[in-house]
Design an enzyme around this catalytic site. Structure first.
Site, PDB file in Angstrom:
ATOM      1  N   HIS A   1       0.857  -1.199   0.000  1.00  0.00           N
ATOM      2  CA  HIS A   1       0.000   0.000   0.000  1.00  0.00           C
ATOM      3  C   HIS A   1       0.885   1.239   0.000  1.00  0.00           C
ATOM      4  O   HIS A   1       2.107   1.143   0.123  1.00  0.00           O
ATOM      5  CB  HIS A   1      -0.998  -0.009   1.161  1.00  0.00           C
ATOM      6  CG  HIS A   1      -0.390   0.081   2.527  1.00  0.00           C
ATOM      7  ND1 HIS A   1       0.393  -0.930   3.064  1.00  0.00           N
ATOM      8  CD2 HIS A   1      -0.439   1.046   3.480  1.00  0.00           C
ATOM      9  CE1 HIS A   1       0.782  -0.580   4.280  1.00  0.00           C
ATOM     10  NE2 HIS A   1       0.299   0.623   4.555  1.00  0.00           N
TER      11      HIS A   1
ATOM     12  N   HIS B   1       1.494   3.889   1.950  1.00  0.00           N
ATOM     13  CA  HIS B   1       2.103   4.607   3.076  1.00  0.00           C
ATOM     14  C   HIS B   1       3.626   4.634   2.979  1.00  0.00           C
ATOM     15  O   HIS B   1       4.255   3.650   2.580  1.00  0.00           O
ATOM     16  CB  HIS B   1       1.661   3.985   4.412  1.00  0.00           C
ATOM     17  CG  HIS B   1       0.226   4.287   4.739  1.00  0.00           C
ATOM     18  ND1 HIS B   1      -0.517   3.547   5.625  1.00  0.00           N
ATOM     19  CD2 HIS B   1      -0.598   5.271   4.289  1.00  0.00           C
ATOM     20  CE1 HIS B   1      -1.746   4.055   5.718  1.00  0.00           C
ATOM     21  NE2 HIS B   1      -1.816   5.094   4.902  1.00  0.00           N
TER      22      HIS B   1
ATOM     23  N   ASP C   1       6.047   4.476   5.065  1.00  0.00           N
ATOM     24  CA  ASP C   1       6.890   3.491   5.766  1.00  0.00           C
ATOM     25  C   ASP C   1       6.935   2.154   5.027  1.00  0.00           C
ATOM     26  O   ASP C   1       7.616   1.224   5.456  1.00  0.00           O
ATOM     27  CB  ASP C   1       6.447   3.315   7.229  1.00  0.00           C
ATOM     28  CG  ASP C   1       5.043   2.768   7.382  1.00  0.00           C
ATOM     29  OD1 ASP C   1       4.123   3.265   6.689  1.00  0.00           O
ATOM     30  OD2 ASP C   1       4.846   1.844   8.193  1.00  0.00           O
ATOM     31  N   HIS C   2       6.214   2.066   3.896  1.00  0.00           N
ATOM     32  CA  HIS C   2       6.222   0.847   3.079  1.00  0.00           C
ATOM     33  C   HIS C   2       6.793   1.087   1.680  1.00  0.00           C
ATOM     34  O   HIS C   2       7.067   0.138   0.954  1.00  0.00           O
ATOM     35  CB  HIS C   2       4.803   0.277   2.967  1.00  0.00           C
ATOM     36  CG  HIS C   2       4.206  -0.071   4.289  1.00  0.00           C
ATOM     37  ND1 HIS C   2       3.993  -1.367   4.697  1.00  0.00           N
ATOM     38  CD2 HIS C   2       3.825   0.716   5.334  1.00  0.00           C
ATOM     39  CE1 HIS C   2       3.500  -1.367   5.935  1.00  0.00           C
ATOM     40  NE2 HIS C   2       3.386  -0.110   6.331  1.00  0.00           N
TER      41      HIS C   2
ATOM     42  N   HIS D   1      -7.401  -0.777   5.443  1.00  0.00           N
ATOM     43  CA  HIS D   1      -6.361   0.100   5.995  1.00  0.00           C
ATOM     44  C   HIS D   1      -6.150   1.263   5.023  1.00  0.00           C
ATOM     45  O   HIS D   1      -6.165   2.430   5.402  1.00  0.00           O
ATOM     46  CB  HIS D   1      -5.083  -0.705   6.200  1.00  0.00           C
ATOM     47  CG  HIS D   1      -3.910   0.090   6.703  1.00  0.00           C
ATOM     48  ND1 HIS D   1      -3.869   0.639   7.959  1.00  0.00           N
ATOM     49  CD2 HIS D   1      -2.729   0.416   6.124  1.00  0.00           C
ATOM     50  CE1 HIS D   1      -2.712   1.278   8.126  1.00  0.00           C
ATOM     51  NE2 HIS D   1      -2.007   1.164   7.016  1.00  0.00           N
TER      52      HIS D   1
ATOM     53  N   ASP E   1      -0.188  -3.927   6.197  1.00  0.00           N
ATOM     54  CA  ASP E   1      -0.846  -3.443   7.414  1.00  0.00           C
ATOM     55  C   ASP E   1      -2.314  -3.858   7.463  1.00  0.00           C
ATOM     56  O   ASP E   1      -3.163  -3.127   7.984  1.00  0.00           O
ATOM     57  CB  ASP E   1      -0.761  -1.911   7.495  1.00  0.00           C
ATOM     58  CG  ASP E   1       0.650  -1.411   7.771  1.00  0.00           C
ATOM     59  OD1 ASP E   1       1.552  -2.234   7.999  1.00  0.00           O
ATOM     60  OD2 ASP E   1       0.839  -0.180   7.750  1.00  0.00           O
TER      61      ASP E   1
ATOM     62  N   HIS F   1       4.690  -4.960  10.601  1.00  0.00           N
ATOM     63  CA  HIS F   1       5.091  -4.301  11.851  1.00  0.00           C
ATOM     64  C   HIS F   1       5.221  -5.302  12.989  1.00  0.00           C
ATOM     65  O   HIS F   1       4.493  -6.297  13.033  1.00  0.00           O
ATOM     66  CB  HIS F   1       4.061  -3.239  12.268  1.00  0.00           C
ATOM     67  CG  HIS F   1       4.037  -2.032  11.387  1.00  0.00           C
ATOM     68  ND1 HIS F   1       4.853  -0.947  11.585  1.00  0.00           N
ATOM     69  CD2 HIS F   1       3.300  -1.745  10.282  1.00  0.00           C
ATOM     70  CE1 HIS F   1       4.604  -0.027  10.647  1.00  0.00           C
ATOM     71  NE2 HIS F   1       3.667  -0.495   9.841  1.00  0.00           N
TER      72      HIS F   1
HETATM   73 FE    FE Z   1       2.813   0.668   8.158  1.00  0.00          FE
HETATM   74 ZN    ZN Z   2       0.175   1.585   6.588  1.00  0.00          ZN
END
Ligand code: FE
Ligand code: ZN
Length: 250
Positions: free
Chosen positions: A52, A54, A56-57, A109, A126, A164
């Site tokens: 996805h 975001h 952090d990905h 998400h 996530d 995570h």
């Molecule tokens: Fe994340």
């Molecule tokens: Zn995320």
């Protein structure tokens, strides 16, 4: 084929699928630890898989591509820098010499979130977490519940790699929902020990999630009862139970 966790930021895992001289990175939020690992082990980047949008990905996509020319797979319904192969439900991701994955749409998400399933392994970003699930940033409870049910329907022995390390906090919440769940108590001992030794609690399995993850147990009487008590009214369908749990967990 081996699957290696590369810790990033505070609690992210970038999963590296490696075989021979090649490796694919799942959700590289940061390029640096990936490049360091590839270099140290003499590996070539064969592909990037994003679940996805975001940061952090996905934040490491472009830096990784500066060092290697590789296809980048990502959800068709999201806008992610550097994606070369937009994918969605029913598509196959073929990584020659590594593995082949089926793409599953798992919105909730984020609106276009996908998961990759193959080689007895699930990379679910996530969406499903060990003993928990992602927050509803762009989707409804009904969408997320359906996505989680889709993942729960995969074979019991499937190894689950989420993005995570949230497991111990998730177990704490799960115990407030189902204090009498013996599998949960056992899981807590095992996962606590892993963390004390600095090890990931992952992968989990679909079987373990079905036994301990309250978000996959919305039809179990004890979970319905706890969610209803918390909501202050009788909840009589699984989506309402799920929504109440998601609300309760914060
Ligand atoms: Fe994340
Ligand atoms: Zn995320």
């Amino acid at each position: 084929m081996k699957i290696i966790p590369i810790p990033a930021f505070d609690d992210n895992y970038i999963w590296l699928i490696r075989n021979g001289h090649y490796a694919a990175a799942v959700d590289p939020g940061d390029a640096e630890p990936v490049l360091e690992y590839l270099d140290r082990h003499g590996l070539r980047l064969a592909a990037i898989l994003n679940t996805h949008h975001h940061g952090d990905h996905t934040g490491g996509n472009e830096d990784l591509l500066r060092h290697a020319n590789a296809p980048v797979f990502g959800p068709r319904r999201e806008n992610i820098p550097a994606v070369t192969h937009p994918v969605g439900e029913g598509d196959a991701v073929k990584l020659p010499g590594l593995a082949e994955f089926a793409v599953l749409d798992v919105p909730g998400h984020t609106a276009g979130h996908v998961a990759y399933y193959g080689a007895n392994s699930l990379f679910c970003g996530d969406t499903l977490f060990a003993c928990g699930c992602g927050k509803l940033f762009e989707g409804t409870a009904a969408q997320m519940y359906a996505s989680l049910q889709k993942l729960a329907a995969l074979p019991d022995e499937t190894d689950m790699y989420c993005a995570h390390e949230y497991t111990l906090a998730n177990i704490l919440f799960a115990k407030t929902v189902e204090p009498a769940n013996a599998d949960l108590v056992q899981r807590e001992m095992r996962d606590r020990q892993a963390r004390e030794q600095g090890l990931p609690t992952l992968p989990s399995t679909i079987a373990l999630e079905k036994a301990t993850n309250p978000f996959l147990r919305c039809e179990h009487p004890a979970v319905i009862e706890a969610a209803s008590r918390h909501a202050g009214r009788a909840l009589n369908d699984a989506v309402s139970v799920f929504a109440a749990l998601r609300e309760w967990k914060k």
